[in-house]
Design a protein around this motif. Structure first.
Motif, PDB file in Angstrom:
ATOM      1  N   GLU A   1       0.832  -1.206   0.000  1.00 36.86           N
ATOM      2  CA  GLU A   1       0.000   0.000   0.000  1.00 36.86           C
ATOM      3  C   GLU A   1       0.869   1.259   0.000  1.00 36.86           C
ATOM      4  O   GLU A   1       0.575   2.236  -0.695  1.00 36.86           O
ATOM      5  CB  GLU A   1      -0.927  -0.009   1.209  1.00 36.86           C
ATOM      6  CG  GLU A   1      -1.908   1.160   1.234  1.00 36.86           C
ATOM      7  CD  GLU A   1      -2.890   1.076   2.392  1.00 36.86           C
ATOM      8  OE1 GLU A   1      -3.588   2.086   2.657  1.00 36.86           O
ATOM      9  OE2 GLU A   1      -2.953   0.013   3.052  1.00 36.86           O
ATOM     10  N   TYR A   2       1.931   1.237   0.780  1.00 41.26           N
ATOM     11  CA  TYR A   2       2.857   2.368   0.830  1.00 41.26           C
ATOM     12  C   TYR A   2       3.485   2.620  -0.543  1.00 41.26           C
ATOM     13  O   TYR A   2       3.501   3.753  -1.044  1.00 41.26           O
ATOM     14  CB  TYR A   2       3.941   2.068   1.862  1.00 41.26           C
ATOM     15  CG  TYR A   2       5.114   3.012   1.861  1.00 41.26           C
ATOM     16  CD1 TYR A   2       5.041   4.254   2.474  1.00 41.26           C
ATOM     17  CD2 TYR A   2       6.319   2.647   1.252  1.00 41.26           C
ATOM     18  CE1 TYR A   2       6.120   5.119   2.481  1.00 41.26           C
ATOM     19  CE2 TYR A   2       7.409   3.499   1.263  1.00 41.26           C
ATOM     20  CZ  TYR A   2       7.306   4.734   1.882  1.00 41.26           C
ATOM     21  OH  TYR A   2       8.381   5.591   1.880  1.00 41.26           O
ATOM     22  N   ALA A   3       4.011   1.567  -1.177  1.00 42.02           N
ATOM     23  CA  ALA A   3       4.678   1.720  -2.473  1.00 42.02           C
ATOM     24  C   ALA A   3       3.712   2.192  -3.550  1.00 42.02           C
ATOM     25  O   ALA A   3       4.053   3.046  -4.371  1.00 42.02           O
ATOM     26  CB  ALA A   3       5.322   0.396  -2.882  1.00 42.02           C
ATOM     27  N   GLN A   4       2.507   1.663  -3.553  1.00 41.61           N
ATOM     28  CA  GLN A   4       1.527   2.069  -4.555  1.00 41.61           C
ATOM     29  C   GLN A   4       1.114   3.524  -4.363  1.00 41.61           C
ATOM     30  O   GLN A   4       0.863   4.239  -5.335  1.00 41.61           O
ATOM     31  CB  GLN A   4       0.321   1.150  -4.507  1.00 41.61           C
ATOM     32  CG  GLN A   4       0.605  -0.243  -5.046  1.00 41.61           C
ATOM     33  CD  GLN A   4      -0.593  -1.172  -4.953  1.00 41.61           C
ATOM     34  OE1 GLN A   4      -1.447  -1.032  -4.069  1.00 41.61           O
ATOM     35  NE2 GLN A   4      -0.664  -2.126  -5.858  1.00 41.61           N
ATOM     36  N   GLY A   5       1.032   3.972  -3.092  1.00 40.25           N
ATOM     37  CA  GLY A   5       0.708   5.368  -2.842  1.00 40.25           C
ATOM     38  C   GLY A   5       1.779   6.300  -3.379  1.00 40.25           C
ATOM     39  O   GLY A   5       1.473   7.340  -3.986  1.00 40.25           O
ATOM     40  N   CYS A   6       3.047   5.950  -3.163  1.00 46.75           N
ATOM     41  CA  CYS A   6       4.134   6.758  -3.713  1.00 46.75           C
ATOM     42  C   CYS A   6       4.148   6.716  -5.234  1.00 46.75           C
ATOM     43  O   CYS A   6       4.402   7.725  -5.901  1.00 46.75           O
ATOM     44  CB  CYS A   6       5.471   6.257  -3.163  1.00 46.75           C
ATOM     45  SG  CYS A   6       5.692   6.460  -1.382  1.00 46.75           S
ATOM     46  N   GLN A   7       3.865   5.559  -5.778  1.00 41.31           N
ATOM     47  CA  GLN A   7       3.933   5.329  -7.222  1.00 41.31           C
ATOM     48  C   GLN A   7       2.966   6.216  -8.000  1.00 41.31           C
ATOM     49  O   GLN A   7       3.224   6.568  -9.155  1.00 41.31           O
ATOM     50  CB  GLN A   7       3.641   3.859  -7.486  1.00 41.31           C
ATOM     51  CG  GLN A   7       3.688   3.413  -8.930  1.00 41.31           C
ATOM     52  CD  GLN A   7       3.084   2.032  -9.104  1.00 41.31           C
ATOM     53  OE1 GLN A   7       2.051   1.724  -8.502  1.00 41.31           O
ATOM     54  NE2 GLN A   7       3.719   1.201  -9.885  1.00 41.31           N
ATOM     55  N   LYS A   8       1.857   6.599  -7.377  1.00 41.47           N
ATOM     56  CA  LYS A   8       0.827   7.363  -8.085  1.00 41.47           C
ATOM     57  C   LYS A   8       1.360   8.674  -8.651  1.00 41.47           C
ATOM     58  O   LYS A   8       0.859   9.171  -9.662  1.00 41.47           O
ATOM     59  CB  LYS A   8      -0.347   7.639  -7.143  1.00 41.47           C
ATOM     60  CG  LYS A   8      -1.171   6.409  -6.798  1.00 41.47           C
ATOM     61  CD  LYS A   8      -2.299   6.745  -5.829  1.00 41.47           C
ATOM     62  CE  LYS A   8      -3.097   5.510  -5.458  1.00 41.47           C
ATOM     63  NZ  LYS A   8      -4.171   5.817  -4.467  1.00 41.47           N
ATOM     64  N   GLY A   9       2.379   9.234  -7.991  1.00 42.49           N
ATOM     65  CA  GLY A   9       2.936  10.480  -8.496  1.00 42.49           C
ATOM     66  C   GLY A   9       3.493  10.348  -9.896  1.00 42.49           C
ATOM     67  O   GLY A   9       3.486  11.311 -10.672  1.00 42.49           O
ATOM     68  N   GLY A  10       3.978   9.165 -10.244  1.00 42.85           N
ATOM     69  CA  GLY A  10       4.523   8.958 -11.581  1.00 42.85           C
ATOM     70  C   GLY A  10       3.481   9.046 -12.673  1.00 42.85           C
ATOM     71  O   GLY A  10       3.809   9.366 -13.830  1.00 42.85           O
TER      72      GLY A  10
END
Length: 411
Positions: free
Chosen positions: A337-346
């Motif tokens: 969940e943490y990684a996917q949340g950060c990934q959204k910025g891309g």
């Protein structure tokens, strides 16, 4: 099974790979890192860390002070039109976070800190993986073969390990409609606005140049342009240079001078802006970390996420006493969940840097408002926040002796 004698192969010696090698070695695993490139990759854009989670992991690794000494000082961004008229100025912390360093500097620091705990093999790669109850049987491009208990793919968005153990790249990587390129060039009189970068926008295209605060003789070009998926050879830089030149033909401001330096560039980064989505980050004894598992080319805070993921993966393997099935499940539970949340910025990077005509006007208007800009900066820090586990380390910070490097022939 215990950790002593537990052999782990990591593919990739950029960021997540050396970070994982360090933590696994500290926990007592026997680690080998294989890297296709003949040596550490130099250059690259600046990368940043932001928020307490990133800084805590860097501090626990013992690299925070090193990176502070190497920090660029941040990269303010100026957006101009083709006549050089300024449309927007952004402060250094918008793109630079709490600490910004050059990617090559970061890779070198992580490599040096991990070197006492891992064997590095440059100029080779994995050509075949086969799993059974005894481990993962690996064949290398050089012709060597070895068996490892675990194999970890830390080899980026275009992961070779993911392709071999999970399936073709097309199943997991989505093109987001843009391409990006960067290369080094000599500084020249009148370049940019001094510190940071200055770039020109025309609809669907962005071309910028920035100086290195620590090396004023060097500058770096960075370009983004909108395009459907292109067919090209990822190892043919001349072909990639031709694509860039065609994409920016006719653009004003300083772009013709930037394109003129492209011919002499001896190191070029060119890739699609894409996102990796892998439903399960592990398959038996093989797991993925960093961009290979949940990456975004630019803007997805992948560098910080990769550092955090390496810390968690090694910690969970140690906490599970080497039981990979338990550890891989826990690793993904803590991080997904943490990684996917950060990934959204891309997903927004291309549209932010190279929007259409109306998008340029809206972006410039919104980010010229301090309240909106400050809100975005705070939201960025919140996205990197994680309740970070504190894994106990059984080994001293420094090993009793250094580990010799292996060559490809010794595999």
């Amino acid at each position: 099974m215990g950790l002593k004698g537990k052999k782990v192969l990591i593919s990739g010696a950029s960021i997540a790979g050396p970070a994982l090698a360090y933590w696994l070695g500290r926990h007592g695993f026997e680690v080998t890192v294989v890297e296709l490139a003949p040596s550490l990759r130099e250059g690259g854009q600046a990368v940043d860390f932001r928020g307490d989670t990133h800084l805590t992991v860097l501090e626990r690794m013992g690299v925070l002070d090193d990176l502070r000494r190497l920090r660029t000082g941040g990269s303010p961004m100026v957006f101009v039109d083709e006549q050089g008229k300024t449309g927007l100025r952004l402060p250094a912390d918008f793109a630079g976070g709490d600490i910004e360093v050059l990617r090559g500097d970061l890779a070198r620091v992580l490599y040096e800190h991990s070197l006492p705990y891992a064997d590095y093999v440059f100029g080779d790669s994995i050509s075949e993986l086969r799993q059974d109850a005894d481990g993962v049987h690996v064949r290398f491009r050089s012709g060597g073969a070895r068996t490892f208990d675990l194999v970890i793919g830390a080899d980026g968005l275009h992961s070779n390990v993911r392709r071999l153990a999970f399936g073709p790249e097309e199943q997991y990587v989505s093109h987001l409609g843009y391409y990006a390129a960067t290369w080094s060039l000599p500084n020249y009189p009148g370049l940019g606005f001094g510190e940071g970068s200055v770039g020109v926008n025309v609809p669907g295209r962005y071309a910028s140049v920035g100086t290195d605060n620590r090396n004023p003789e060097t500058a770096r070009a960075f370009c983004v342009f909108a395009a459907d998926r292109l067919t090209y050879d990822r190892h043919d830089q001349e072909q990639q240079k031709a694509i860039i030149a065609e994409a920016f033909a006719g653009v004003g401001w300083d772009v013709p001078r930037l394109l003129a330096t492209l011919n002499d560039a001896d190191e070029l980064y060119f890739d699609s802006i894409s996102r990796a989505d892998v439903p399960n980050w592990s398959n038996g004894r093989v797991a993925l970390v960093g961009d290979a598992a949940c990456g975004a080319t630019i803007g997805g805070m992948g560098t910080g996420t990769g550092i955090v993921a390496a810390y968690v993966l090694a910690g969970e393997l140690a906490a599970a006493d080497g039981d990979h099935a338990t550890a891989f499940a826990r690793y993904e539970h803590v991080l997904r969940e943490y990684a996917q949340g950060c990934q959204k910025g891309g997903d927004r990077t291309g549209k932010f840097l190279a929007p259409g005509k109306l998008g340029i006007r809206i972006r410039n208007w919104m980010l010229s408002r301090p309240r909106i800009l400050n809100w975005m900066l705070e939201e960025g820090k919140k996205a990197t926040s994680l309740d970070l586990p504190d894994y106990r380390l059984p080994r001293p910070a420094q090993p009793s002796k250094s580990v010799p490097l292996l060559t490809a022939s010794q595999l």
